[in-house]
Scaffold this motif. Structure first.
Motif, PDB file in Angstrom:
ATOM      1  N   UNK A 175       0.841  -1.209   0.000  1.00  0.00           N
ATOM      2  CA  UNK A 175       0.000   0.000   0.000  1.00  0.00           C
ATOM      3  C   UNK A 175       0.867   1.247   0.000  1.00  0.00           C
ATOM      4  N   UNK A 176       2.017   1.133   0.679  1.00  0.00           N
ATOM      5  CA  UNK A 176       2.947   2.266   0.669  1.00  0.00           C
ATOM      6  C   UNK A 176       4.369   1.798   0.450  1.00  0.00           C
ATOM      7  N   UNK A 177       5.085   2.586  -0.337  1.00  0.00           N
ATOM      8  CA  UNK A 177       6.515   2.397  -0.530  1.00  0.00           C
ATOM      9  C   UNK A 177       7.183   3.613   0.110  1.00  0.00           C
ATOM     10  N   UNK A 178       7.870   3.369   1.235  1.00  0.00           N
ATOM     11  CA  UNK A 178       8.471   4.456   2.013  1.00  0.00           C
ATOM     12  C   UNK A 178       9.944   4.566   1.638  1.00  0.00           C
ATOM     13  N   UNK A 179      10.388   5.774   1.267  1.00  0.00           N
ATOM     14  CA  UNK A 179      11.778   6.002   0.887  1.00  0.00           C
ATOM     15  C   UNK A 179      12.462   6.865   1.936  1.00  0.00           C
ATOM     16  N   UNK A 180      13.554   6.351   2.512  1.00  0.00           N
ATOM     17  CA  UNK A 180      14.250   7.115   3.547  1.00  0.00           C
ATOM     18  C   UNK A 180      15.744   7.064   3.373  1.00  0.00           C
ATOM     19  N   UNK A 181      16.453   7.669   4.317  1.00  0.00           N
ATOM     20  CA  UNK A 181      17.910   7.699   4.284  1.00  0.00           C
ATOM     21  C   UNK A 181      18.420   9.023   3.755  1.00  0.00           C
ATOM     22  N   UNK A 182      19.726   9.238   3.892  1.00  0.00           N
ATOM     23  CA  UNK A 182      20.348  10.522   3.559  1.00  0.00           C
ATOM     24  C   UNK A 182      20.004  11.021   2.158  1.00  0.00           C
ATOM     25  N   UNK A 183      20.052  10.137   1.169  1.00  0.00           N
ATOM     26  CA  UNK A 183      19.776  10.554  -0.205  1.00  0.00           C
ATOM     27  C   UNK A 183      18.358  11.103  -0.328  1.00  0.00           C
ATOM     28  N   UNK A 184      17.381  10.447   0.347  1.00  0.00           N
ATOM     29  CA  UNK A 184      15.977  10.855   0.212  1.00  0.00           C
ATOM     30  C   UNK A 184      15.627  12.074   1.052  1.00  0.00           C
ATOM     31  N   UNK A 185      16.438  12.333   2.094  1.00  0.00           N
ATOM     32  CA  UNK A 185      16.153  13.502   2.932  1.00  0.00           C
ATOM     33  C   UNK A 185      16.106  14.768   2.078  1.00  0.00           C
ATOM     34  N   UNK A 186      17.001  14.837   1.077  1.00  0.00           N
ATOM     35  CA  UNK A 186      17.075  16.065   0.278  1.00  0.00           C
ATOM     36  C   UNK A 186      16.555  15.919  -1.146  1.00  0.00           C
ATOM     37  N   UNK A 187      16.520  14.683  -1.650  1.00  0.00           N
ATOM     38  CA  UNK A 187      16.214  14.533  -3.076  1.00  0.00           C
ATOM     39  C   UNK A 187      15.053  13.598  -3.322  1.00  0.00           C
ATOM     40  N   UNK A 188      14.145  13.513  -2.350  1.00  0.00           N
ATOM     41  CA  UNK A 188      12.994  12.614  -2.457  1.00  0.00           C
ATOM     42  C   UNK A 188      12.185  12.861  -3.727  1.00  0.00           C
ATOM     43  N   UNK A 189      11.930  14.125  -4.055  1.00  0.00           N
ATOM     44  CA  UNK A 189      10.981  14.453  -5.124  1.00  0.00           C
ATOM     45  C   UNK A 189      11.364  13.843  -6.479  1.00  0.00           C
ATOM     46  N   UNK A 190      12.650  13.928  -6.836  1.00  0.00           N
ATOM     47  CA  UNK A 190      13.061  13.422  -8.149  1.00  0.00           C
ATOM     48  C   UNK A 190      12.923  11.896  -8.203  1.00  0.00           C
ATOM     49  N   UNK A 191      13.244  11.220  -7.073  1.00  0.00           N
ATOM     50  CA  UNK A 191      13.124   9.757  -7.028  1.00  0.00           C
ATOM     51  C   UNK A 191      11.654   9.329  -6.997  1.00  0.00           C
ATOM     52  N   UNK A 192      10.853  10.023  -6.188  1.00  0.00           N
ATOM     53  CA  UNK A 192       9.437   9.653  -6.075  1.00  0.00           C
ATOM     54  C   UNK A 192       8.728   9.844  -7.412  1.00  0.00           C
ATOM     55  N   UNK A 193       9.077  10.926  -8.124  1.00  0.00           N
ATOM     56  CA  UNK A 193       8.430  11.193  -9.417  1.00  0.00           C
ATOM     57  C   UNK A 193       8.736  10.057 -10.396  1.00  0.00           C
ATOM     58  N   UNK A 194       9.988   9.594 -10.417  1.00  0.00           N
ATOM     59  CA  UNK A 194      10.368   8.507 -11.321  1.00  0.00           C
ATOM     60  C   UNK A 194       9.614   7.234 -10.972  1.00  0.00           C
ATOM     61  N   UNK A 195       9.517   6.935  -9.667  1.00  0.00           N
ATOM     62  CA  UNK A 195       8.816   5.721  -9.231  1.00  0.00           C
ATOM     63  C   UNK A 195       7.327   5.801  -9.562  1.00  0.00           C
ATOM     64  N   UNK A 196       6.717   6.971  -9.309  1.00  0.00           N
ATOM     65  CA  UNK A 196       5.279   7.122  -9.561  1.00  0.00           C
ATOM     66  C   UNK A 196       4.948   6.997 -11.051  1.00  0.00           C
ATOM     67  N   UNK A 197       5.793   7.591 -11.899  1.00  0.00           N
ATOM     68  CA  UNK A 197       5.566   7.490 -13.346  1.00  0.00           C
ATOM     69  C   UNK A 197       5.580   6.037 -13.794  1.00  0.00           C
TER      70      UNK A 197
END
Ligand SMILES: [Zn+2]
Length: 302
Positions: free
Chosen positions: A242-264
């Motif tokens: 139901x949810x894919x949670x992304x964490x860690x140093x890389x995601x603290x600052x750059x979540x949006x670019x990764x989340x957009x790629x995953x959502x697409x």
């Protein structure tokens, strides 16, 4: 339910008294310093438990349990650590028995990725969802699946390793023996190494250069995001969380670019309802480890 959570990393050990709502009431920490051996760390861990109990105004008898999330691999059944890479002097050492004997409460051991996943699922970005997959992007890529509040274990109690899902067919060789693993394209280490080959100092410099429009840096970030999108696709088809949670140093600052790629990528799924996999940013930050470990300690007993 009160519990103590202990998060053992390669550089520091964090110990926290955690209440029934997943709130850290008191905390202590000390350097892991594996070069100085296990007995020192074992004694400091027990002292830190006494300290956080006293800071919280709790007694050991108030605790439902103690949970330890340790940089893996670990043997949860035997309570031992088997991590020659980051904890060489602790290999085969028993973390559970000394704490149980000293504090007189049940003690549970699991790996740090499992503890962080349980923390996010119970009290963080996965709250209310089931199942939840948590991926943590730091030095490496760790992750775990939480089903019905419990971390999913595999054969023999061992943990799956989603950081080694193959996501790029032409990707770099990984130390695990595979090729194009998620960890080898999207961890902070991998992004930093790709950056150094392009004349950039580290992962931070890669993201900064990409933001300025540098083509080589942009390609490294795009490849990491592409790797995550492929992992999200694999996870959606194998687990459909139901949810894919992304964490860690890389995601603290750059979540949006990764989340957009995953959502697409998820939106293009035809065999599973990919749009039902909500991609969210981890909410507990560095506390996920101690909060999840405490939850493991509190629930293992009951
Ligand atoms: Zn690998």
């Amino acid at each position: 339910v009160r519990a103590i959570g202990i998060d053992v990393g390669g550089t520091k050990v964090a110990v926290a008294a955690v209440d029934a709502n997943g709130r850290v009431v008191a905390r202590a920490e000390f350097p892991t310093d594996p070069a100085r051996g296990f007995p020192r760390a074992r004694d400091l861990m027990a002292e830190a438990c006494d300290n956080v109990l006293s800071l919280a105004g709790w007694a050991a008898a108030d605790l439902a349990g103690i949970g330890v999330g340790c940089t893996g691999p670990v043997d949860p059944a035997r309570g031992t650590v088997h991590n020659p890479h980051t904890l060489p002097t602790w290999d085969g050492c028993d973390l559970v028995t000394p704490l149980r004997e000293r504090l007189g409460v049940p003690v549970t051991l699991d790996n740090d990725a499992a503890a962080a996943a349980v923390g996010e699922a119970a009290f963080g970005a996965g709250r209310g969802a089931d199942p939840v997959v948590v991926l943590t992007f730091g030095t490496g890529v760790g992750g775990a699946t939480v089903v019905g509040g419990r971390v999913l274990r595999g054969a023999g109690g061992a943990h799956p390793e989603p950081g080694h899902l193959p996501v790029l067919v032409d990707g770099p060789a990984c130390y695990c023996g595979g090729r194009g693993c998620l960890e080898s394209v999207a961890s902070g280490t991998a992004i930093g190494e790709a950056g150094r080959r392009a004349g950039l100092a580290d992962a931070r410099a890669v993201f900064a250069a990409a933001a300025r429009g540098d083509a080589a840096a942009g390609q490294i970030v795009a490849r990491a995001a592409e790797g995550l999108a492929a992992a999200a696709w694999l996870i959606a088809h194998a687990v459909l969380p139901e949810r894919l949670v992304l964490g860690g140093g890389v995601m603290d600052e750059h979540f949006d670019v990764f989340a957009a790629a995953a959502r697409d990528r998820l939106a293009a799924a035809t065999m599973v309802p990919g749009e039902r996999v909500r991609v969210v940013r981890a909410a507990l930050g560095a506390d996920a480890g101690v909060v999840g470990a405490a939850r493991l300690g509190a629930t293992a007993a009951g």
